[in-house]
Design an enzyme around this catalytic site. Structure first.
Site: not given
Ligand code: NAD
Length: 518
Positions: A248, A282
């Site tokens: 990720e 993110c």
């Protein structure tokens, strides 16, 4: 000053690596020292984890047992909130209001994967012949999880819960900036019933401890959340070991605000998406793409909201504090450099609010902001950006700070093209009350997650992962994450009678014509 050790084989263990100083980003004070794992410690911990795996004490425990342990872990986590939350605030600098909301939500991951175990069905396949063919899911072995600084407990638990549910032995390497709360998961999971050696925590630097862990040939899966540079470096090693990989990585989320949107709701969405965790997420909403007809209205409301957030920045421990500092001086320098680069490379760039490091005393509570890495909500209007190859770094690079770029668009196609102008494709948002527009546009935005009239929703059942390589490989959450921690075993039973088998299952019988093949 507090000193903490590694967690290996169910107890605190001294590390032989260089100790890591842990800093409070709000004050610059080093308040703890954390042992780090050397290459020898990694070797020992992998051996411990592999031994626990091979013993079958967890890997072969009934699903019911593993589910009960995960449920107990959820209950024990709730009991430990008064310890976990303040420590999470101190090491990350994130406002306590955020951690009061985030940390209790982690129990949902333990409960969700316990429920997956309790409800898991094993498919029987339509394999032809008198065959009963079903699929078992088995754990992989020793798995390594590497986490970033921004949501230390959340990201650890998102990874741990499916890995443990599946029966793996886990070694967690938290960020060197924020290792403390992950270590506290050790005693919690032990008390819940996770056998010694099945869960281990090895703090350390990425290129030292992290690299030794991901390189180990006994490690059967690596699951990392971090920057794209780290993700690519780790992936190269993991690929060579033919181990499994979930990554990720970075993001540069676009938010498209159509004229059909409720502008106040959109401003709330932008500020939540952009400034939660001081923009260190993110999926931070960093590229705001606004219809030209609502641009000036949106900009003036956004400015007011940003100024209100800035006035209420103070000590992260203050429940009224709106936003904390950045995690480190390095992160602060990066944000300052991006703002300066934008100012110097694009004359027409207009700073709407923020744009300079905060100093002096907080109007909220008198905190000395100069001691920490405080940076205010900053919005910069980008006009006349030129062609797509001439975009400023603010538009293309992950800032990981409270920085947003705003651009105007005229047509829906232009908005989609601007949104897709990125190598990252993790999160995206669309704000409109026109549902057919929402459906149409969501299908054209290259992103693993698309939120419509909301931002940054995260649920254990809902996949979380990038759609393009710079944002990562695979996803967290849901059944996919659980499956990615297992390997399938296809079991095939021939239930034909002995007579039928003898008649058709002798390929090398002399003169055989009807023998079964394949
Ligand atoms: P980082 O890449 O600096 O570090 C992340 C982790 O990787 C740390 O534990 C670090 O020690 C380790 N690491 C670094 N280099 C390594 C190497 N060569 N070998 C093994 N391990 C290594 O990231 P960070 O600054 O802690 O976090 C910010 C980044 O994380 C941002 O890019 C952000 O987008 C990303 N992130 C992604 C998600 C997501 O869900 N996609 C969520 C949160 C953060």
């Amino acid at each position: 000053m507090k000193t903490v050790q590694l967690w290996v084989d169910g107890h605190d263990t001294a590390g032989r690596g260089e100790p890591i100083p842990v800093e409070d980003p709000a004050t610059g004070e080093i308040f703890a020292s954390c042992h780090s794992a050397s290459a020898c410690d990694v070797e020992d911990a992998v051996a411990v984890a592999q031994r626990a795996f091979k013993s079958g004490v967890w890997a072969k425990a009934p699903r019911e047992t593993r589910a009960t342990v995960l449920e107990k872990a959820a209950a024990l986590l709730v009991e430990q909130l008064p310890t976990l939350i303040p420590l999470e605030v101190r090491q990350t600098g994130r406002a306590v209001r955020e951690m009061n909301a985030q940390v209790p939500s982690l129990v949902r991951w333990f409960r969700y994967y316990a429920a997956v175990l309790r409800t898991e069905e094993r498919p029987v396949l339509p394999t032809s012949g008198k065959l009963h063919n079903w699929i078992e899911r088995e754990p992989l072995g020793v798995v390594v999880q590497i986490t970033p600084f921004n949501h230390p407990l959340l990201i650890a638990v998102k990874k741990l819960a499916p890995a443990l549910a599946a029966g793996n032995s886990v070694i967690l390497k938290p960020s060197e900036l924020t290792p403390l709360t992950s270590l506290l998961l050790g005693p919690i999971l032990k008390k819940a019933g996770v056998p010694d050696g099945v869960f281990n925590v090895l703090p350390g630097l990425g290129p030292v401890t992290g690299k030794a862990l991901v390189s180990h040939p006994l490690v059967r899966k690596v699951d990392v959340t971090g920057g794209t540079v780290a993700g690519r470096a780790i992936g190269t090693i993991v690929g060579a070991n033919l181990a499994r990989y979930t990554a990720e990585l970075g993001g540069k989320a676009p938010l498209i605000i159509f004229k059909e949107a409720n502008i106040d709701a959109a401003v709330n969405g932008i500020t939540f998406g952009s400034f939660i965790a001081s923009g260190q997420t993110c999926v931070a909403a960093t590229r705001i793409i606004v219809h030209e007809s609502v641009l000036s209205d949106l900009v003036s409301r956004l400015k007011q909201k940003c100024e209100s957030i800035m006035r209420r920045m103070g000590s992260p421990t203050n429940p009224e504090s709106s936003m904390g500092p950045l995690v480190s001086s390095r992160q602060l320098e990066r944000v300052e450099a991006l703002v300066e680069e934008t100012r110097s490379s694009l004359e027409s760039a207009q700073v709407i609010c923020g744009g300079h490091r905060m100093s002096g005393l907080s109007p909220l509570d008198g905190t000395n902001l100069s001691r920490g890495y405080f940076y205010p909500p900053t919005a910069i209007l980008l006009q006349n950006m030129g062609s797509s190859s001439e975009r400023p770094a603010l538009w293309t690079e992950e800032a990981f700070g409270p920085l947003i770029a705003i651009v105007a668009f005229a047509t829906e196609d232009q908005a989609i093209q601007l949104a897709n102008e990125t190598d990252f494709g993790l999160g995206a948002g669309i704000w409109t009350n026109d549902l057919s527009q929402a459906f149409r546009v969501s299908g054209q935005v290259d992103s693993g997650i698309v939120w419509i009239n909301t931002h940054h929703r995260n649920d254990p059942s809902s996949p979380w992962g990038g759609a393009t390589s710079e944002s990562g490989v695979g996803s967290e959450n849901g059944l996919d994450a659980y499956h990615a921690y297992t390997t399938t075993k296809s079991i095939i039973i021939n239930y034909a009678s002995a007579e039928e088998s003898l008649a058709y299952d002798d390929w090398f019988k002399e003169g055989a014509v009807n023998a079964r093949y394949g």
